[in-house]
Design an enzyme around this catalytic site. Sequence first.
Site, PDB file in Angstrom:
ATOM      1  N   LYS A  94       0.106  -2.166  -4.885  1.00 31.45           N
ATOM      2  CA  LYS A  94       0.505  -1.936  -3.568  1.00 31.45           C
ATOM      3  C   LYS A  94       0.603  -3.220  -2.867  1.00 31.45           C
ATOM      4  CE  LYS A  94      -0.093   3.033  -3.388  1.00 31.45           C
ATOM      5  NZ  LYS A  94       1.306   3.329  -3.736  1.00 31.45           N
ATOM      6  N   PHE A 103      -5.954  10.904  -6.314  1.00 31.77           N
ATOM      7  CA  PHE A 103      -4.875  10.453  -6.664  1.00 31.77           C
ATOM      8  C   PHE A 103      -4.841   9.068  -7.025  1.00 31.77           C
ATOM      9  CE2 PHE A 103      -0.750   8.359  -5.975  1.00 31.77           C
ATOM     10  CZ  PHE A 103       0.367   9.543  -6.528  1.00 31.77           C
ATOM     11  N   ASP A 154     -10.928   2.321  -7.160  1.00 30.48           N
ATOM     12  CA  ASP A 154      -9.429   2.243  -7.060  1.00 30.48           C
ATOM     13  C   ASP A 154      -9.200   1.871  -5.716  1.00 30.48           C
ATOM     14  OD1 ASP A 154      -6.635   2.609  -7.009  1.00 30.48           O
ATOM     15  OD2 ASP A 154      -6.681   4.636  -7.868  1.00 30.48           O
TER      16      ASP A 154
END
Length: 403
Positions: free
Chosen positions: A255, A141, A226
Amino acid sequence: MRSSAELIRAEEPVLAHNYHPLPVVVARAEGAWVEDVEGRRYLDMLAGYSALNFGHRHPALIEAAHRQLDQLTLTSRAFHNDRLAAFAESVAALTGLDMVLPMNTGAEAVESAVKVARKWAYEVKGVPADRATIVVAADNFHGRTTTIVSFSTDESARAGFGPFTPGFRVVPYNDLAALEAAIDETTAAVLIEPIQGEAGVVIPDDGYLRGVRELTARTGCLFIADEIQSGLGRTGRTLAVEHEDVVPDVVLLGKALGGGIVPVSAVVARREVLQVLRPGEHGSTFGGNPLAAAVGSAVVELLETGEFQRRAQEAGVLLRDGLSALVGKGVRGFRARGLWAGVDIDPAIGTGREISESLMREGILVKDTHGSTIRLAPPLTITNEDLRMALSTLETVLRTGSL
């Protein structure tokens, strides 16, 4: 003031239905706790998918934002601003890399890394034009843009959104032999999550990340990590790759880099990699804006003390011990690192959604993924007392059933 039920109903005709949130309407928050419009309090055990690593409204981050709001919020990159250099310096130092490309969202960071990797492949590695490939892992994801869902294996993310972007090869996660077989002279990069978050906090075998680093170095392609969910203290280290003492060529952050206040992301890389970009080839109006830079710099300052990494380690032991005690008592298994866990619920007790709704009714907020799995990712500021309470509530819900 409208009630929670009224606000939820009001969203229905005017908001796109691309989310299925739990039926709670948050109005206020502090630390690890949130409050709905009726004043009911909930312990936040999701922390905005790690965007709120430092809790809601951390005083140092709020102060940095307020201070910058009184000075300057946006210039675009048409001009320099007085906060950007310090932000880039601090992020580069934190990751042990050289240069920073500031963006806004995690998906933007991934898209930017794809572009940079391809350009590096053509200009530095010598891959023929338009033939560069990037190897990714199944069950990944990395975001929801058209290019990113092109290499997703989640059919719900792909169905109805083709035609898809070519140039990606998908291999099983945690499989070095498959990865090696997929790499050839056209390979620009290997893009993976050090821990797969959306898949249910899937942790690879010890040595996998070192193997990826060795393999990419030997075959002359980039290792892109990531760390948008796994980074910035979540796993007990600044970056999850540090558990194997690995330094990738490119690290993607997002984030928590915005402190739960503004969207901030970054592509951080070796100088040789990011130097392939020249004026006009890539950009973002809001990327690196002064407000984002001020908050991001304050986030790095919090991490420089090591306090939050230690807290994630220490509280992570409590989390693992508590979940271990529930295995066979409604929990089939779990995977945890630091203050991050994917918990597989016995489907006979309920789906992940049903368990999440039951916990919500008891004042605990979590989120489900993939059937009967729930994710736990509380703010790193959570107290031991609150964490024990959350685990005790989960035990009660599992014992009494989800409905």
